[in-house]
Design an enzyme around this catalytic site. Structure first.
Site, mmCIF file in Angstrom:
data_model
loop_
_atom_site.group_PDB
_atom_site.id
_atom_site.type_symbol
_atom_site.label_atom_id
_atom_site.label_comp_id
_atom_site.label_asym_id
_atom_site.label_seq_id
_atom_site.Cartn_x
_atom_site.Cartn_y
_atom_site.Cartn_z
ATOM 1 N N ILE A 1 0.764 -1.152 0.058
ATOM 2 C CA ILE A 1 -0.034 0.175 0.043
ATOM 3 C C ILE A 1 1.056 1.055 0.009
ATOM 4 O O ILE A 1 1.745 1.154 0.954
ATOM 5 C CB ILE A 1 -1.035 -0.151 1.183
ATOM 6 C CG1 ILE A 1 -1.745 -1.267 1.536
ATOM 7 C CG2 ILE A 1 -1.928 1.112 1.399
ATOM 8 C CD1 ILE A 1 -1.814 -1.747 2.830
ATOM 9 N N GLY B 1 -4.640 8.707 7.383
ATOM 10 C CA GLY B 1 -5.696 8.357 6.567
ATOM 11 C C GLY B 1 -6.142 6.923 5.904
ATOM 12 O O GLY B 1 -5.814 6.100 6.824
ATOM 13 N N GLY C 1 -4.473 4.969 3.804
ATOM 14 C CA GLY C 1 -3.239 4.061 3.683
ATOM 15 C C GLY C 1 -3.300 3.359 4.790
ATOM 16 O O GLY C 1 -3.115 2.316 5.052
ATOM 17 N N SER D 1 -11.195 9.116 -6.600
ATOM 18 C CA SER D 1 -12.084 9.956 -5.759
ATOM 19 C C SER D 1 -13.433 9.911 -6.216
ATOM 20 O O SER D 1 -13.532 9.965 -7.548
ATOM 21 C CB SER D 1 -11.468 11.256 -5.546
ATOM 22 O OG SER D 1 -12.206 12.299 -5.026
ATOM 23 N N TYR E 1 -7.191 18.702 -9.403
ATOM 24 C CA TYR E 1 -7.351 17.400 -8.637
ATOM 25 C C TYR E 1 -8.013 16.500 -9.287
ATOM 26 O O TYR E 1 -7.906 15.232 -9.354
ATOM 27 C CB TYR E 1 -7.893 17.704 -7.098
ATOM 28 C CG TYR E 1 -7.827 16.460 -6.369
ATOM 29 C CD1 TYR E 1 -6.874 15.888 -5.803
ATOM 30 C CD2 TYR E 1 -9.308 16.009 -6.198
ATOM 31 C CE1 TYR E 1 -7.046 14.688 -5.041
ATOM 32 C CE2 TYR E 1 -9.465 14.888 -5.460
ATOM 33 C CZ TYR E 1 -8.234 14.294 -4.942
ATOM 34 O OH TYR E 1 -8.683 12.852 -4.097
#
Length: 248
Positions: A6, A12, A14, A127, A140
């Site tokens: 990972i 957060g 991860g 996202s 982003y």
């Protein structure tokens, strides 16, 4: 016993993904730019390694140290709220180099070993903003939407060699350090002309009680990693699921 690697495990999503898989008796390779051994419980099944996904030498070193990996999770990412006209080219490149090119580079680094074994899963965390347009997040969103398109096309290639690719799309997670890490990139990026818009955006963030918890993302990654019938796109979090259900 399977091994998961990972990226972006210092906080957060991860960090929670690493904990989740450790609790389920997986071997975990948790990577971060500045490794901290105190973030996760000591375990013979855990290795914490330094990794900068924008640095080729750093990626090569992780490949050599990690050994065979069954599941790769590209979670590392950065962002910033900004008006397009005020976002410096250097910042645009930084966001794309981490979010987009970093994910591609990690896939290129680990896919060969998965292909040789004819098994493995690549999971790219993007996202839910890619499902619904929002102001002040153009760069982003573009960086994450590019990963969506890349992953879906790559999945068609990988299926022919026995490897799977999946997307996990988290919603807004105020409990993570994402906003804190993004704040230094936001100075001077919202001109006065956009002040009223920015105030409304921040007010909407505060008013929206539907959020994504790190545990939601860990559970979605678990589904992507362990369920061969999992969908290509897995929304993570109440808000992300609502957006996915109404996305055109």
């Amino acid at each position: 016993m399977k091994t998961i690697l990972i990226t972006g495990c210092s906080s957060g999503f991860g960090l929670e993904i690493a904990r989740y898989f450790l609790d389920r008796d997986w071997n975990v390779v948790a990577t971060m730019r500045s490794p901290r051994q105190d973030l996760l419980p000591a375990s013979s099944r855990l290795r914490i390694l330094p990794l900068d996904v924008t640095d080729e030498a750093s990626i090569r070193a992780v490949v050599a140290q990690a050994g065979p990996v069954d599941v790769l999770v590209n979670n590392a990412g950065i962002g910033a709220l900004a008006a397009v006209e005020a976002q410096a080219p250097a910042q645009v490149r930084e966001i794309f180099e981490t979010n987009t090119l970093g994910s591609i580079a990690m896939c290129q680094a680990f896919i060969p070993q998965m292909r040789e074994r004819a098994q493995g899963v690549v999971i790219n965390v993007t996202s839910s903003v890619t499902l619904r347009s929002l102001p002040l997040l153009a760069v982003y969103t573009a960086s994450k939407a590019a990963v969506n398109a890349f992953t879906e096309s790559m999945a068609l290639e990988l299926a022919s060699v026995g490897v799977q690719a999946r997307l996990v799309l988290p919603g807004r997670a105020p409990s993570t350090r994402f906003a804190e890490n993004a704040r230094p990139r936001m100075e001077g990026t919202i001109p006065d002309a956009y002040g009223a818009l920015a105030a409304q955006v921040f007010a909407n963030f505060q008013a929206n009680t539907q959020v994504t918890h790190a545990s939601d993302v860990a559970e979605a990654v678990w589904q992507a990693a362990t369920d061969p019938g999992a969908p290509m796109r897995i929304p993570a979090g109440e808000d992300a699921r609502e957006w996915a259900a109404t996305a055109v």
